[in-house]
Design an enzyme around this catalytic site. Structure first.
Site, mmCIF file in Angstrom:
data_model
loop_
_atom_site.group_PDB
_atom_site.id
_atom_site.type_symbol
_atom_site.label_atom_id
_atom_site.label_comp_id
_atom_site.label_asym_id
_atom_site.label_seq_id
_atom_site.Cartn_x
_atom_site.Cartn_y
_atom_site.Cartn_z
ATOM 1 N N GLY A 20 -7.186 -0.427 2.846
ATOM 2 C CA GLY A 20 -5.687 -0.220 2.917
ATOM 3 C C GLY A 20 -5.487 0.523 4.187
ATOM 4 N N ARG A 55 8.202 -9.484 -2.200
ATOM 5 C CA ARG A 55 7.982 -10.943 -2.424
ATOM 6 C C ARG A 55 7.593 -11.391 -3.824
ATOM 7 N NH1 ARG A 55 5.613 -12.092 3.538
ATOM 8 N NH2 ARG A 55 4.064 -10.884 2.571
ATOM 9 N N ASP A 84 -1.310 -0.286 17.983
ATOM 10 C CA ASP A 84 -0.577 0.570 16.958
ATOM 11 C C ASP A 84 -0.687 2.062 17.181
ATOM 12 O OD1 ASP A 84 0.057 1.267 13.974
ATOM 13 O OD2 ASP A 84 -1.724 2.467 14.386
ATOM 14 N N GLU A 95 8.548 10.095 9.500
ATOM 15 C CA GLU A 95 7.312 11.159 9.362
ATOM 16 C C GLU A 95 6.254 10.109 9.320
ATOM 17 O OE1 GLU A 95 7.262 14.826 9.904
ATOM 18 O OE2 GLU A 95 5.145 13.476 10.485
ATOM 19 N N GLY A 136 0.163 9.108 9.672
ATOM 20 C CA GLY A 136 0.141 9.047 8.122
ATOM 21 C C GLY A 136 0.598 10.513 7.488
ATOM 22 N N LYS A 149 2.650 4.698 18.221
ATOM 23 C CA LYS A 149 2.915 6.151 17.782
ATOM 24 C C LYS A 149 2.909 7.000 18.930
ATOM 25 C CE LYS A 149 0.009 5.039 13.518
ATOM 26 N NZ LYS A 149 -1.247 4.794 12.974
ATOM 27 N N THR A 163 0.781 -1.074 0.019
ATOM 28 C CA THR A 163 -0.137 0.077 -0.010
ATOM 29 C C THR A 163 0.790 1.172 -0.101
ATOM 30 O OG1 THR A 163 -1.700 -1.201 1.293
ATOM 31 C CG2 THR A 163 -1.816 1.222 1.492
ATOM 32 N N VAL A 164 1.725 1.328 0.971
ATOM 33 C CA VAL A 164 2.580 2.562 1.078
ATOM 34 C C VAL A 164 3.519 2.604 0.165
ATOM 35 C CG1 VAL A 164 3.980 4.020 2.687
ATOM 36 C CG2 VAL A 164 2.041 2.695 3.702
ATOM 37 N N ALA A 179 12.523 -4.141 -3.383
ATOM 38 C CA ALA A 179 12.667 -5.500 -2.978
ATOM 39 C C ALA A 179 11.222 -6.082 -2.758
ATOM 40 C CB ALA A 179 13.485 -5.723 -1.675
#
Ligand code: NDP
Ligand code: HSE
Length: 439
Positions: free
Chosen positions: A187, A45, A201, A129, A134, A205, A13-14, A43
């Site tokens: 996502g 998979r 999560d 950052e 996000g 942060k 996604t990112v 890189a």
């Protein structure tokens, strides 16, 4: 000047957002950075999928260490996620003298002290950052924009997935599982969404922001964490009737306990007065409210998750690193805002010592005297009541009694709840949600 060469680890996604935004805005980005920024190695998979995104001209490899060890790569961007593999990759990149950009808050919350020390030693930058909120430039704001201030507190909605779920439940009446599935499809969610819904999560942060705000080491193991999985739709509704919204809030603030100065570090569902700006942050949006002595209150708001919003922060870091790559390492902004030899060891206070207000929901048999018993227990504990609501949850037999308290220490409310749960009229456990006025 020759373009700076970037190796991307992970193109999900990112990663894909980063590649696409960098391509789309490359000319403006070059003009800002002073030289081109080129992703030359990726890189992944699934090599075929990766090639489909980057096209010809970018080398795609299956082994991320091939990127980290490649002599032509100047900056390694870690966008794989998780702990172990990124830990090894980032340390190897640093050891190889490469700058690192990462969106991985889990990695930094657990291994940040080690990683920043290694980077300092080697004279390279680790920029992050995108790891917090996000696309909202909150790290830049805390570390640079507010550098004149003594920061008193940071409180934020810093997990897009849970905020999205709470908004969908409240606004559209969606059930928890459907809202979570939508967040995953968009996502927003982590690879393991329990990290989102259980507050982990957000705690990652918050831990990073706490270190930057107060000049303390990263201490994820001391964070108090409670997610939204136990939250019931009726509490969301009762809170609303009382003029509040429930948000998963991360709070870190200076505090005073009986044993001296300390720092609160906690993530939990929180009632916030519905009129506050932060109570109206909906969907996957994030907002961070900072209280500081000179500037007062400031609020930072924007998209906290998703492909291109997060890519925006990753690329901002790439530009920063590109601009500063040739600067003497001692002239750069310290990783955690304070010079490494100027960190303090102010303790994180145990949860029992924090002071806040509470929402209590007590499910009771509809008997004479039950309200008097509840108020007596709270009064005996020195806890004063701010508001009371009595509702029939639908079974026509029992009642929900909702009490909002004024501020008290957590240990006092725990002791009072223990007594309340022993009353013969009380059924099951008392629901307790913390309440912050954020005044
Ligand atoms: P994704 O799962 O979408 O992407 C991860 C990528 O890493 C995938 O492309 C995956 O490849 C690749 N990958 C996994 N293992 C390896 C490996 N051994 N070698 C090479 N590549 C590998 O995650 P996101 O993009 O959502 O998240 C990336 C990071 O950004 C995480 O740390 C996350 O916490 C953070 N973040 C995410 C945000 C978001 O909104 N999604 C926002 C802010 C931060 P494959 O597809 O082939 O499996
Ligand atoms: N899973 C995270 C969230 C991604 O929902 O906020 C952004 O860090």
């Amino acid at each position: 000047m020759k373009p700076i060469k970037v190796g991307l680890l992970g193109i999900g996604t990112v990663g894909a957002g980063t590649f696409n935004v960098l391509q789309r805005n490359q000319e403006d980005i070059r003009r800002r950075a002073g030289r081109g920024i080129e992703i030359t190695m990726v890189a992944a998979r699934n090599l075929e999928k990766a090639r489909g995104i980057v096209g010809a001209g970018v080398e795609v490899v299956g082994d991320p260490f091939a990127v980290v060890d490649h002599p032509d790569i100047d900056i390694v961007v870690e966008l794989i996620g998780g702990y172990e593999l990124p830990h090894a990759l980032v340390l190897k990149a640093i050891a190889n003298g490469k700058h690192v950009v990462t969106a991985n808050k889990a990695l930094l919350a657990l291994h940040g002290n080690e990683i920043f020390a290694a980077a300092q030693e080697k004279g390279v930058m680790v920029a992050f950052e995108a790891a917090v909120a996000g696309g909202v430039p909150i790290i830049k704001a805390l570390r640079e924009g507010l550098t004149a201030n003594r920061i008193e507190s940071v409180a934020g909605i810093i997990n897009g997935t849970t905020n999205f779920i709470l908004s969908e439940m409240r606004e559209k009446g969606l059930d928890f599982a459907t809202a979570l599935q939508q967040a995953q499809e968009l996502g927003y969610a982590e690879a393991d969404p329990t990290f989102d819904i259980e507050g982990v999560d957000a705690a990652h942060k918050l831990t990073i922001m706490s270190a930057i705000a107060f000049g303390i080491p990263v201490q994820f193991d001391k964070a108090y964490i409670e997610g939204i999985s136990q939250l019931q739709a009726r509490d969301i509704s009762y809170a609303e009737q009382l003029g509040y919204r429930i948000k998963l809030l991360g709070i870190t603030r200076r505090t005073h306990t009986e044993s001296g100065e300390g720092i609160e570090l906690r993530v939990h569902p929180t009632l916030i007065p519905a009129g506050r700006l932060i109570a109206n942050v909906e969907g996957a949006m994030n907002a961070v409210l900072v209280q500081a002595d000179a500037v007062g209150a400031s609020l930072y708001y924007g998209k906290g998750a998703g492909s291109e919003p997060t890519a925006s922060a990753v690329i901002a870091d790439l530009v920063d690193v590109t601009r500063l790559a040739t600067v003497d390492p001692y002239c750069r902004v310290p990783h955690l805002a304070f010079q490494p030899n100027e960190m303090t060891d102010v303790a994180i206070v145990p949860m029992a010592e924090i002071t806040t207000s509470y929402y209590l929901r007590v499910y009771v048999k509809d008997q004479l005297g039950v309200m008097a018993d509840l108020t007596r227990i709270l009064a005996d504990a020195g806890i004063s009541i701010d508001a009371v609501l009595q509702k029939e949850p639908g079974d026509q037999v029992n009642l929900d009694i909702i009490l909002l308290t004024h501020q008290t220490r957590e240990k006092n409310i725990i002791a009072a709840i223990e007594k309340i749960e022993k009353l013969p009229a009380v059924i099951g456990k008392v629901t307790r949600i913390r309440l912050e006025t954020l005044a």
